[in-house]
Design a protein around this motif. Structure first.
Motif, mmCIF file in Angstrom:
data_model
loop_
_atom_site.group_PDB
_atom_site.id
_atom_site.type_symbol
_atom_site.label_atom_id
_atom_site.label_comp_id
_atom_site.label_asym_id
_atom_site.label_seq_id
_atom_site.Cartn_x
_atom_site.Cartn_y
_atom_site.Cartn_z
ATOM 1 N N HIS A 1 24.746 59.819 21.169
ATOM 2 C CA HIS A 1 24.875 60.671 19.987
ATOM 3 C C HIS A 1 23.785 60.395 18.955
ATOM 4 N N GLY A 2 22.810 59.556 19.305
ATOM 5 C CA GLY A 2 21.716 59.292 18.390
ATOM 6 C C GLY A 2 22.109 58.491 17.171
ATOM 7 N N VAL A 3 23.078 57.598 17.321
ATOM 8 C CA VAL A 3 23.581 56.818 16.185
ATOM 9 C C VAL A 3 22.942 55.429 16.175
ATOM 10 N N PRO A 4 22.288 55.026 15.085
ATOM 11 C CA PRO A 4 21.755 53.659 14.977
ATOM 12 C C PRO A 4 22.890 52.635 14.988
ATOM 13 N N GLN A 5 22.546 51.374 15.287
ATOM 14 C CA GLN A 5 23.573 50.362 15.496
ATOM 15 C C GLN A 5 23.229 49.041 14.817
ATOM 16 N N LEU A 6 24.283 48.320 14.442
ATOM 17 C CA LEU A 6 24.176 46.936 13.993
ATOM 18 C C LEU A 6 24.990 46.093 14.965
ATOM 19 N N LEU A 7 24.354 45.117 15.591
ATOM 20 C CA LEU A 7 24.976 44.335 16.650
ATOM 21 C C LEU A 7 25.182 42.894 16.187
ATOM 22 N N VAL A 8 26.394 42.380 16.433
ATOM 23 C CA VAL A 8 26.695 40.975 16.166
ATOM 24 C C VAL A 8 27.233 40.388 17.474
ATOM 25 N N PRO A 9 26.343 40.036 18.408
ATOM 26 C CA PRO A 9 26.782 39.608 19.740
ATOM 27 C C PRO A 9 27.457 38.248 19.717
ATOM 28 N N GLN A 10 28.494 38.111 20.553
ATOM 29 C CA GLN A 10 29.268 36.887 20.625
ATOM 30 C C GLN A 10 29.142 36.187 21.977
ATOM 31 N N LEU A 11 29.075 36.950 23.050
ATOM 32 C CA LEU A 11 29.094 36.418 24.411
ATOM 33 C C LEU A 11 27.696 36.472 25.021
ATOM 34 N N PRO A 12 27.432 35.657 26.045
ATOM 35 C CA PRO A 12 26.069 35.582 26.590
ATOM 36 C C PRO A 12 25.479 36.924 26.993
ATOM 37 N N ASN A 13 26.228 37.753 27.695
ATOM 38 C CA ASN A 13 25.697 39.053 28.107
ATOM 39 C C ASN A 13 25.463 39.964 26.916
ATOM 40 N N GLN A 14 26.288 39.820 25.878
ATOM 41 C CA GLN A 14 26.089 40.625 24.680
ATOM 42 C C GLN A 14 24.796 40.234 23.963
ATOM 43 N N VAL A 15 24.478 38.940 23.990
ATOM 44 C CA VAL A 15 23.236 38.478 23.358
ATOM 45 C C VAL A 15 22.024 39.114 24.039
ATOM 46 N N SER A 16 22.009 39.099 25.370
ATOM 47 C CA SER A 16 20.870 39.685 26.089
ATOM 48 C C SER A 16 20.826 41.195 25.920
ATOM 49 N N ASP A 17 21.990 41.853 25.896
ATOM 50 C CA ASP A 17 22.022 43.296 25.666
ATOM 51 C C ASP A 17 21.469 43.631 24.287
ATOM 52 N N ALA A 18 21.876 42.851 23.285
ATOM 53 C CA ALA A 18 21.433 43.105 21.912
ATOM 54 C C ALA A 18 19.925 42.972 21.786
#
Length: 464
Positions: A380-397
């Motif tokens: 939907h073209g929405v910008p994001q703010l990411l606060v990763p907690q888990l290892p895979n989330q860190v790499s995704d972020a």
């Protein structure tokens, strides 16, 4: 298994924290009953649950060619199945029969998508497995995408991280193969944590398709090398009398935009990401343009389940937003809502609202860094703010930040002040909106589920 198949994205699954006993009557001997849609006898699997069967004979196994049979195999993570739903819909709409094999705890999720479910294996509590393996994920580099690091971690397998996930994901193997032998699908599709799909395909000699949900080493030249050293992976094929050297998938379907995905083999098929987060009802107010920027906050069920009460990020996010001139919408489960307490005036808290219904009209999504959540915002073209907690989330972020569509704030730095500053940065930064619009354009340019369904039908016709 390997790549994302080794370190899954968590979502709630049922179970008791260990491999449970199979449900009553849940043996492979009943696969024929399930395939025929008749009530099971003593020791049979439960019958197919869901919409009634169509009366037709499949194309490549004989009889009139009115369509084909497609078996989907889903792991115990509901979001992994949801990523496959648009392709399953496209195949069904093209006139093909579809069945979804999964552990019993997944059946409510499958039925809500309009697909028939086939019970296979015992219920495995994936959240409990994730809690047990998380310390080793953090120390072994299993969340990294670097092939050398991942290969080294798999070879060492300190703490049994890879072995534990092999045990969990292969629990439904025998039942899935038994059902496939009885039902005789022309094509088998599975998410990366449902290895039974590719085993069943090789047993039957039909095409097997791996369905990704984010950036993944599987489907790349390095991916096959990692599969060779994963504990127990090749043995699953040998147990059923087949050999699958190299990459066992005949095709790998990737809904991840190519600019965010690792370079793959020619057998990889790009698929347009079509957001599906379950059924829901759209409130009337969502159709009215908000007078102020709308900020949506979501956190992923499994992040809360895995981390428990140690994660206080959502309350901090809401406190940070309270001082800004924005409209705040929070979507949570009933259990998560209790932890929020009384929200500030003007904050809308919605229980179990599908994210894809909220994204139109939003100006910012704040979340934990789950890639399927990110793709829904990106669609939907929405910008994001990411606060990763888990290892895979860190790499995704890191991937999303590198694309310019998101601001990444490490969890250890995510206080109320830094969260407020990051929100203001993204909302006020034109570059984030431009990058998000560019990624949306790329997503929409990918082949539709109907296009990929047609390609897979041709693959089934010509053979692996």
């Amino acid at each position: 298994m390997g790549g994302r198949a080794v370190v899954p994205r968590p979502v709630r699954a049922g179970g008791a924290g260990r491999l449970a006993a199979p449900p009553a009557g849940g043996t492979a001997a009943g696969a024929q009953a399930a395939a025929e849609g008749r009530p099971p006898g003593s020791g049979d699997l439960a019958p197919v649950v869901g919409p009634s069967r169509t009366s037709r004979r499949c194309g490549t196994h004989g009889g009139e060619v009115n369509g084909m049979k497609v078996l989907f195999a889903a792991s115990g993570w509901p979001t992994h199945y949801m990523a496959m739903v648009p392709l399953a819909w496209a195949l069904r709409a093209a006139g093909h029969e579809v069945r979804v094999a999964a552990q019993p705890a997944m059946h409510a999720t499958i039925l809500r998508s309009g697909m028939p479910a086939v019970p296979v294996g015992p219920d495995v509590d994936y959240v409990a497995v994730r809690k047990r393996t998380l310390p080793h994920e953090r120390s072994d580099g299993a969340g990294h995408r670097d092939p050398a690091e991942l290969r080294d971690a798999a070879e060492r397998d300190e703490g049994g991280l890879f072995g534990a996930w092999n045990e969990a994901t292969s629990a439904a193997l025998d039942d899935t193969v038994a059902f496939a032998r009885a039902w005789r699908p022309d094509l088998v599709v599975g998410d990366t944590m449902a290895p039974a799909a590719l085993v069943a395909a090789h047993v039957l000699g039909v095409p097997g398709v791996r369905h990704l949900w984010g950036p993944d080493i599987l489907g790349t030249p390095e991916g096959a090398k990692i599969l060779d050293i994963l504990p127990g992976y090749r043995e699953q094929y040998e147990r059923h009398g087949v050999s699958a050297p190299g990459d066992p998938a005949h095709r790998t379907v990737s809904p991840c935009p190519p600019s965010l995905q690792q370079p793959g083999l020619p057998e990889r098929l790009s698929l347009r990401w079509v957001p599906y987060n379950g059924p829901g009802t759209t409130p009337g107010w969502l159709g009215v343009p908000p007078p102020r920027p709308r900020v949506c906050v979501t956190w992923g069920t499994s992040t809360t389940d895995v981390l428990g009460h140690e994660d206080r990020t959502v309350p901090d996010v809401l406190e940070a937003l309270a001082g800004l001139d924005v409209e705040v919408v929070v979507t949570v489960t009933a259990a998560e809502r209790e932890r929020l307490g009384r929200p500030a005036p003007g904050v809308r808290v919605l229980e179990s609202m599908p994210l894809h219904l909220l994204m139109p009209g939003c100006d910012l999504l704040v979340h934990q860094g789950g890639f399927m959540t990110a793709l829904t915002a990106a669609h939907h073209g929405v910008p994001q703010l990411l606060v990763p907690q888990l290892p895979n989330q860190v790499s995704d972020a890191q991937v999303l930040e590198g694309a310019g569509v998101a601001r990444r704030l490490p969890a250890e730095e995510a206080g109320v002040g830094s969260l407020r500053a990051a929100v203001e940065e993204v909302l006020g930064g034109r570059a984030y909106r431009v990058a998000a619009a560019r990624l949306r354009t790329e997503i929409l340019a990918q082949p539709s589920p109907a296009d990929v369904a047609a390609d897979l039908a041709e693959l089934a016709r010509t053979g692996p």
